[in-house]
Design a protein around this motif. Sequence first.
Motif, PDB file in Angstrom:
ATOM      1  N   HIS A  49      29.215 -55.749  35.051  1.00  0.00           N
ATOM      2  CA  HIS A  49      30.327 -54.687  34.990  1.00  0.00           C
ATOM      3  C   HIS A  49      31.565 -54.959  34.202  1.00  0.00           C
ATOM      4  CE1 HIS A  49      31.141 -57.076  38.464  1.00  0.00           C
ATOM      5  NE2 HIS A  49      32.362 -56.787  38.295  1.00  0.00           N
ATOM      6  N   LEU A  50      31.768 -56.246  33.798  1.00  0.00           N
ATOM      7  CA  LEU A  50      32.767 -56.799  33.291  1.00  0.00           C
ATOM      8  C   LEU A  50      32.770 -56.563  31.538  1.00  0.00           C
ATOM      9  CD1 LEU A  50      33.463 -60.296  35.195  1.00  0.00           C
ATOM     10  CD2 LEU A  50      34.610 -57.974  35.308  1.00  0.00           C
TER      11      LEU A  50
ATOM     12  N   ILE B 137      32.365 -69.242  43.956  1.00  0.00           N
ATOM     13  CA  ILE B 137      33.092 -68.545  42.765  1.00  0.00           C
ATOM     14  C   ILE B 137      32.028 -67.217  42.643  1.00  0.00           C
ATOM     15  CG2 ILE B 137      34.172 -68.331  40.813  1.00  0.00           C
ATOM     16  CD1 ILE B 137      34.717 -71.383  41.223  1.00  0.00           C
ATOM     17  N   ILE B 138      30.611 -67.874  42.606  1.00  0.00           N
ATOM     18  CA  ILE B 138      29.787 -66.677  42.553  1.00  0.00           C
ATOM     19  C   ILE B 138      29.715 -65.560  43.671  1.00  0.00           C
ATOM     20  CG2 ILE B 138      27.119 -66.383  42.495  1.00  0.00           C
ATOM     21  CD1 ILE B 138      27.832 -67.494  39.950  1.00  0.00           C
TER      22      ILE B 138
ATOM     23  N   ASN C 277      36.220 -62.118  43.220  1.00  0.00           N
ATOM     24  CA  ASN C 277      36.520 -62.878  41.945  1.00  0.00           C
ATOM     25  C   ASN C 277      38.004 -63.642  42.368  1.00  0.00           C
ATOM     26  OD1 ASN C 277      34.483 -62.592  40.421  1.00  0.00           O
ATOM     27  ND2 ASN C 277      35.467 -60.813  39.323  1.00  0.00           N
TER      28      ASN C 277
ATOM     29  N   ALA D 130      25.660 -61.691  46.117  1.00  0.00           N
ATOM     30  CA  ALA D 130      26.316 -61.090  45.232  1.00  0.00           C
ATOM     31  C   ALA D 130      25.863 -59.724  44.670  1.00  0.00           C
ATOM     32  CB  ALA D 130      26.686 -61.912  44.031  1.00  0.00           C
TER      33      ALA D 130
ATOM     34  N   LYS E 239      27.675 -58.130  41.936  1.00  0.00           N
ATOM     35  CA  LYS E 239      27.775 -58.694  40.493  1.00  0.00           C
ATOM     36  C   LYS E 239      26.747 -58.534  39.736  1.00  0.00           C
ATOM     37  CE  LYS E 239      31.657 -61.926  41.721  1.00  0.00           C
ATOM     38  NZ  LYS E 239      31.915 -63.390  41.841  1.00  0.00           N
TER      39      LYS E 239
ATOM     40  N   LEU F 110      32.421 -72.590  30.643  1.00  0.00           N
ATOM     41  CA  LEU F 110      32.555 -71.649  31.813  1.00  0.00           C
ATOM     42  C   LEU F 110      34.012 -71.600  32.153  1.00  0.00           C
ATOM     43  CD1 LEU F 110      30.345 -74.361  33.955  1.00  0.00           C
ATOM     44  CD2 LEU F 110      29.684 -72.040  33.057  1.00  0.00           C
ATOM     45  N   ASP F 111      34.031 -70.501  33.086  1.00  0.00           N
ATOM     46  CA  ASP F 111      35.394 -70.160  33.300  1.00  0.00           C
ATOM     47  C   ASP F 111      35.370 -69.602  34.991  1.00  0.00           C
ATOM     48  OD1 ASP F 111      34.813 -67.377  33.409  1.00  0.00           O
ATOM     49  OD2 ASP F 111      35.270 -67.413  31.330  1.00  0.00           O
ATOM     50  N   ASP F 112      36.618 -69.257  35.434  1.00  0.00           N
ATOM     51  CA  ASP F 112      36.647 -68.950  36.914  1.00  0.00           C
ATOM     52  C   ASP F 112      35.735 -67.483  37.170  1.00  0.00           C
ATOM     53  OD1 ASP F 112      38.455 -70.937  37.622  1.00  0.00           O
ATOM     54  OD2 ASP F 112      40.419 -69.862  36.772  1.00  0.00           O
ATOM     55  N   THR F 113      35.707 -66.568  36.131  1.00  0.00           N
ATOM     56  CA  THR F 113      34.780 -65.491  36.430  1.00  0.00           C
ATOM     57  C   THR F 113      33.326 -65.749  36.154  1.00  0.00           C
ATOM     58  OG1 THR F 113      36.647 -64.389  35.643  1.00  0.00           O
ATOM     59  CG2 THR F 113      34.716 -63.229  36.101  1.00  0.00           C
ATOM     60  N   ASN F 114      33.291 -66.733  35.471  1.00  0.00           N
ATOM     61  CA  ASN F 114      31.805 -67.243  35.003  1.00  0.00           C
ATOM     62  C   ASN F 114      31.543 -68.735  35.377  1.00  0.00           C
ATOM     63  OD1 ASN F 114      30.928 -64.319  33.574  1.00  0.00           O
ATOM     64  ND2 ASN F 114      32.908 -64.990  32.649  1.00  0.00           N
ATOM     65  N   PRO F 115      31.437 -68.973  36.402  1.00  0.00           N
ATOM     66  CA  PRO F 115      31.278 -70.219  36.904  1.00  0.00           C
ATOM     67  C   PRO F 115      29.897 -70.916  36.679  1.00  0.00           C
ATOM     68  CG  PRO F 115      31.032 -69.029  38.895  1.00  0.00           C
ATOM     69  CD  PRO F 115      31.366 -67.980  37.788  1.00  0.00           C
ATOM     70  N   TRP F 116      28.876 -70.173  36.325  1.00  0.00           N
ATOM     71  CA  TRP F 116      27.786 -70.845  36.297  1.00  0.00           C
ATOM     72  C   TRP F 116      27.089 -70.338  34.751  1.00  0.00           C
ATOM     73  CZ3 TRP F 116      24.388 -69.448  41.469  1.00  0.00           C
ATOM     74  CH2 TRP F 116      24.815 -70.574  42.458  1.00  0.00           C
TER      75      TRP F 116
ATOM     76  N   TYR G 127      38.608 -76.865  35.866  1.00  0.00           N
ATOM     77  CA  TYR G 127      37.485 -77.220  35.023  1.00  0.00           C
ATOM     78  C   TYR G 127      37.829 -78.263  34.232  1.00  0.00           C
ATOM     79  CZ  TYR G 127      34.791 -73.052  35.954  1.00  0.00           C
ATOM     80  OH  TYR G 127      34.047 -72.013  36.721  1.00  0.00           O
TER      81      TYR G 127
ATOM     82  N   ARG H 106      44.141 -62.851  35.791  1.00  0.00           N
ATOM     83  CA  ARG H 106      43.407 -63.223  37.225  1.00  0.00           C
ATOM     84  C   ARG H 106      43.817 -64.568  37.615  1.00  0.00           C
ATOM     85  NH1 ARG H 106      37.871 -64.772  38.171  1.00  0.00           N
ATOM     86  NH2 ARG H 106      39.247 -66.022  39.779  1.00  0.00           N
TER      87      ARG H 106
ATOM     88  N   ARG I 150      37.654 -52.787  43.725  1.00  0.00           N
ATOM     89  CA  ARG I 150      36.249 -51.957  43.595  1.00  0.00           C
ATOM     90  C   ARG I 150      36.001 -51.153  44.973  1.00  0.00           C
ATOM     91  NH1 ARG I 150      31.548 -55.550  41.109  1.00  0.00           N
ATOM     92  NH2 ARG I 150      30.445 -53.754  41.489  1.00  0.00           N
TER      93      ARG I 150
ATOM     94  N   ARG J 116      30.596 -74.608  42.691  1.00  0.00           N
ATOM     95  CA  ARG J 116      31.139 -73.337  42.543  1.00  0.00           C
ATOM     96  C   ARG J 116      30.167 -72.103  42.922  1.00  0.00           C
ATOM     97  NH1 ARG J 116      30.619 -76.525  38.710  1.00  0.00           N
ATOM     98  NH2 ARG J 116      29.281 -75.053  37.052  1.00  0.00           N
TER      99      ARG J 116
ATOM    100  N   PRO K 222      38.312 -67.227  43.937  1.00  0.00           N
ATOM    101  CA  PRO K 222      38.421 -68.736  43.945  1.00  0.00           C
ATOM    102  C   PRO K 222      38.370 -69.178  42.507  1.00  0.00           C
ATOM    103  CG  PRO K 222      36.670 -68.264  45.665  1.00  0.00           C
ATOM    104  CD  PRO K 222      36.975 -66.918  44.583  1.00  0.00           C
TER     105      PRO K 222
ATOM    106  N   GLU L 234      35.099 -60.855  28.850  1.00  0.00           N
ATOM    107  CA  GLU L 234      35.265 -61.434  30.153  1.00  0.00           C
ATOM    108  C   GLU L 234      33.938 -62.311  30.294  1.00  0.00           C
ATOM    109  OE1 GLU L 234      37.220 -59.411  33.416  1.00  0.00           O
ATOM    110  OE2 GLU L 234      38.542 -58.354  31.844  1.00  0.00           O
TER     111      GLU L 234
ATOM    112  N   PHE M 282      24.498 -60.701  35.267  1.00  0.00           N
ATOM    113  CA  PHE M 282      25.391 -61.218  36.161  1.00  0.00           C
ATOM    114  C   PHE M 282      26.823 -60.805  35.692  1.00  0.00           C
ATOM    115  CE2 PHE M 282      27.887 -64.043  38.824  1.00  0.00           C
ATOM    116  CZ  PHE M 282      27.298 -63.797  40.123  1.00  0.00           C
ATOM    117  N   ASN M 283      27.597 -60.317  36.533  1.00  0.00           N
ATOM    118  CA  ASN M 283      29.068 -59.727  36.047  1.00  0.00           C
ATOM    119  C   ASN M 283      28.780 -58.641  34.997  1.00  0.00           C
ATOM    120  OD1 ASN M 283      30.936 -61.307  37.418  1.00  0.00           O
ATOM    121  ND2 ASN M 283      30.921 -62.934  36.168  1.00  0.00           N
TER     122      ASN M 283
END
Lengths: 351, 391
Positions: free
Chosen positions: B343-344, A148-149, A154, B195, B198, B46-52, A160, A82, A247, A145, A156, B348, B340-341
């Motif tokens: 479906h991943l 990003i949410i 998916n 969202a 998500k 945390l990562d780009d897909t799971n920022p919170w 970190y 990604r 999607r 962030r 931005p 991930e 949250f997320n």
Amino acid sequence: MTISRRRFLEWVTAAGVGSAAASTAKAAHGDFGGYPDSYGVLYDATLCVGCRSCEAACNEVNELPSPDKPFADLSVFDKKRRTDYRSYTVVNRYDPPESKKPVYRKTQCNHCLEPACASACFVGAFKKTPEGAVEYDASVCVGCRYCIIACPFNIPTYEYDEALTPRVMKCTMCLPRVKEGKLPGCVEACPVEALTFGRRKDLIAVAHERIRKYPGRYIDHVYGQHEMGGTSWMYISGVPFTKIDLRTDLGSTPAPEMTSGALALVPMVIGLWPVLLGGIYKITERKEKIALAEKNESVAGAVAAANEAADNKAKAATERFKKDKEKAVEAAVKKTLAEAEKEKEKGKEGE
Amino acid sequence: MTDQVAPVEKKSFFTPFNIFATIVILIGIPLTILRFTKGLGGVTNLDDTNPWGIWIGFDLLTGVALAAGGYVTAAAVEVFGMKKYHAAVRPAILTGFLGYSMVVFALLYDVGRPWRLPYPFFVSQGVTSIMFEVGACVALYLTVLFLEFSPAALEWLGLKKLRSWIVKLTITLTILGVMLSTLHQSSLGAMFLIAPSKLHPLWYSPYLPVFFFVSSIAAGLSMVLFEATVTHKPFHNKMDEDHLAIYDNLAFGFGKAASLVLGGYFAIKVFGIALGNNWHYLGTGYGLWFMVEMFGFVLLPSLLFAIGTRERNAGLIRKAAFITVFGIFLNRINITLICFNWHLPWSERYFPNWMEIGISVFVVTVGLVAYKFIVTRMPIFYEHPDYKEEH
């Protein structure tokens, strides 16, 4: 002040037109087709050969850090990738059963016409420019962030590992280059013309034309024409879009509309809560006042009754005392008289 | 742990609570240094897909919900006139004030550039953002809570004049507090409206703001009871007769209210499923998890509250309050992290790093230390003798 009938009718009509205009504006808002003549890119998945030239060009023109593996290394396709802070765009390989050869799909910011990130940002760091790009301004970004949410694609990413000045990182559609009249880096680098840059409305026409000309080659859908209210980056493909991780359940409602209802209720709460709660407080206060008054009244009544009873008792007692006294006096007088009589008689006898 | 807090008479520093707090703070300080030298990547998963992560799911969302006791109790006593619970107001306001302070404290770790937190108000206003509303309301409400709490501090400091000015504002501050709480409690749910692709459909609903607001009332009521339970023994010597006398009655009153609110919450959650026609998801793994939350942590405590109230069983009500508090935590974690997320693939998805948990525990511990400092000094569990005759 007098109001003529005519003036009144004018007002009514104006109000009607005003509200009609407001509802038209709302409908128009939902159908926002993007800035006129804004640019976009059309990606044709049937043409892409997965050479990663676009990734290399993107890295170079945006002066991003160099990747772990060189761009010529195609082993990266073994794992789904990604976008991240070092790469605004990545190409992934898919092997769907619908296709004999592998299918590639390029990922980058889709530059929504009504971007979720821009709607979600509480400092307005994202802006949809008239050129079509969604621009990010790191100088106001707090780093929460929420963008990003909010992003349904998916896209931005975030620095970190940056301790004090982390930025959100994403494709800029090469806005500075576009402003100079140049092509975005990836588009310029693509050797097979899988990427077409142009006015969005022209690209939609081009996409549909290709689908019409080669019906067996394409799925009859231009991805991004309506998704999330429309995007500036669009896709056509020979395999179903879900097979290349796009999607199809996102719907066509632009992201800002999902929160506008909740936001619209804010002024109502601000306006009405003080009225409601103030009213309840006043009712409670009044009830308490009445209860206190009633209590005082009944206490006063009880005191009065008690006083009266006491008075009566005292009166009766006085009366009785008086009677008793009179009786006693009478008895004493009688006794004295009787004794005097006796004395008299005694005296007579003694003579 | 708190029930072992030593009364003030024991002068020894080495009580179990103090030892625990010292260890946590000694771990928290290097983690803080790590966070501000290595960035979020150095201490979180945390990562780009799971920022919170849990700093948002637990510290922010659960924290704000559980700090709702302040506005709920103040509204019950000051606005709805339930004066018999007057002794419960100050502890609830204090928990609210410290709760929100902890939320902001935790946010300083989570956001990338915390010194820019005033930016949305003074530099660049993103008024289309639900988070703008959350930020504005939390900032204003923290100020309101500070003012609501201040009479206790001013009594302690002996500043009578200033105190009497602020006390005159009580009803205004209470109404302002309820308004601001309505707005940001609901907006924390509304943040996820953007969202739908998500968040799992069983948890996503256009009613999310209403769900968050209504559940915050149950959270507030339960948290007041939970707090009363855990402080009852350790701070017994600090409590005056009024405070001790309402211990059980508070459970009956707030328990009854919590039972009704949770019942209503259960109903609107069902309506939410009906509105989205999401019944078919109930047969999936997430559906089972949803029903665990709904039956185990909404309907069950609602019934326990009702039974406890009818049978005058304060112990049962206190258990129900604990279940509700945990249920609120579960709901907020479900919405931010577990569902949250959804479906991943698991590879991930996010799971907190021990250092993230460490900072969360550190933040809560700092709050507990502040709580202990305040209640052992200021008139929270008792009325200051100088102001006894005021109401």
